[in-house]
Design a protein around this motif. Structure first.
Motif, short mmCIF file in Angstrom:
data_model
loop_
_atom_site.label_atom_id
_atom_site.label_comp_id
_atom_site.label_asym_id
_atom_site.label_seq_id
_atom_site.Cartn_x
_atom_site.Cartn_y
_atom_site.Cartn_z
N GLN A 231 -12.72 1.78 -2.39
CA GLN A 231 -12.50 1.05 -1.14
C GLN A 231 -11.40 1.67 -0.27
O GLN A 231 -11.07 1.16 0.80
N LEU A 232 -10.83 2.77 -0.74
CA LEU A 232 -9.90 3.52 0.12
C LEU A 232 -10.64 4.40 1.13
O LEU A 232 -10.01 5.02 1.99
N ARG B 158 -8.18 12.11 -3.00
CA ARG B 158 -9.08 12.85 -2.10
C ARG B 158 -9.90 13.88 -2.87
O ARG B 158 -11.12 14.00 -2.67
N TRP C 265 -19.30 5.03 6.05
CA TRP C 265 -18.32 4.71 5.01
C TRP C 265 -19.00 3.91 3.91
O TRP C 265 -18.78 4.17 2.72
N PRO D 237 -11.37 -0.32 -6.56
CA PRO D 237 -10.31 -0.30 -5.55
C PRO D 237 -10.11 1.07 -4.91
O PRO D 237 -9.89 1.17 -3.70
N THR E 194 0.83 -1.20 0.00
CA THR E 194 0.00 0.00 0.00
C THR E 194 0.87 1.25 0.00
O THR E 194 0.61 2.20 -0.75
N LEU F 210 -6.33 2.72 -10.20
CA LEU F 210 -7.11 3.43 -9.18
C LEU F 210 -8.02 4.49 -9.79
O LEU F 210 -8.99 4.91 -9.18
N PRO G 214 -12.38 3.86 3.89
CA PRO G 214 -12.05 3.70 5.31
C PRO G 214 -10.64 4.20 5.65
O PRO G 214 -10.41 4.79 6.71
N LEU G 215 -9.71 3.98 4.73
CA LEU G 215 -8.34 4.45 4.95
C LEU G 215 -8.29 5.97 5.02
O LEU G 215 -7.69 6.55 5.94
N LEU G 216 -8.95 6.63 4.07
CA LEU G 216 -8.95 8.09 4.08
C LEU G 216 -9.69 8.62 5.30
O LEU G 216 -9.30 9.65 5.88
#
Lengths: 164, 164
Positions: free
Chosen positions: A90-91, A29, A127, A87, A15, A67, A93-95
């Motif tokens: 699905q970022l 973002r 989310w 994909p 990652t 992406l 939650p990470l952001l």
DNA sequence: AATACCAGTTGCATGATGCAACTGGTATAT
DNA sequence: ATATACCAGTTGCATCATGCAACTGGTATT
């Protein structure tokens, strides 16, 4: 002689290899939360002042690694539309975690923290809602009833108008 | 003439500014999950092969921004012990999401994915448990009953011994 | 006194980033 | 038809970050 494919098979490392530079996540973002879809929007509305060559490089790279996808705008032959892929969606939650951590441990501005905190408090429910919404915007999925983006935006505007 | 403090006040951007390079999070991961506490451990046991000058630079930087603390080892005057600070411990959810995303969307090795998946499945309960454990290891807090690190390790060993 | 360990530092090559100016194709207004 | 503005980048060049290998000076061990 090409460079070794990957430094290691660790998921965190992979990652980092894909997103661990100063700009990739900023571009994602802006596409995700700011709905910037064209090169020019990403360039001119950039809060952090990305340079055009860096933007071009990152858009190309993000498309290559899957992406973002790049489509043509029917209204203007020259115009390209960038969309999030699954994909990238699905970022979320990470952001969300990055925003939460940054608003807690870095000196982030109050108005901009509002959205991060709201998204954190919303938890996995929010989310998922946001991801559904992004799938409708970027992948043509049916539009969900709930709009998390609208919730975030109105909370932000309220905070901006009402300066403590 | 020093460079501008920050590109923007956005929490995501500030997090990227602090951690958005190819090595910072790798170092934190090794201290956190691998319990690497000395320069030499971090250098020699590095899965990704970090160079000594980069490691020295990152350790210094992470100490400066308050994510690591540097203490002396009583057994050896020359030896330094690096510990996670509370802000770094609170990166657990972020690292968990990174691991989850990487194991899903990058070609990570099966054995290494096990831990990431387990930590993801454990959810906030497991993350809190891990954070408590890290506070005991790095900050001298009382030792919790549950050891998430041991759970992750035994799951990893089982997977490594039992190749599918 | 010799050897090995420890946490770095130094020098140098290469690559990534930052900045400003520029390019060539496309639509719009006159 | 021509001028103007928009569009997605590209180019050249300076500076900064990373990668690699060799080295340093203090500390413990035998």
């Amino acid at each position: 002689m090409r460079k070794r494919a990957h430094r290691s098979g660790c998921p965190i490392n992979l990652t980092v290899e894909m997103l661990g530079d100063p700009w990739s996540l900023i571009v994602i973002r802006d596409v995700m939360f700011g709905n910037r879809r064209h090169f020019g929007e990403l360039l001119r509305l950039s809060e952090e002042g990305i340079a055009s060559n860096i933007l071009a490089d990152r858009l190309g790279r993000l498309v290559r690694v899957g992406l973002l996808s790049r489509g043509g705008d029917p209204t203007h032959k020259q115009k390209a539309i960038y969309s999030l892929t699954e994909p990238a969606i699905q970022l979320v939650p990470l952001l969300a975690q990055m925003g939460a951590w940054g608003s807690r441990h870095a000196r982030s501005s109050r108005e901009l923290s509002i959205r991060a905190k709201l998204l954190e408090q919303g938890g996995p429910r929010a989310w998922d809602g946001l991801m559904k919404e992004l799938r409708s915007i970027h992948l043509g999925a049916p539009r969900p009833r709930r709009s998390v983006l609208a919730e975030l935006q109105s909370a932000y505007e309220l905070a901006a108008k009402h300066p403590d």
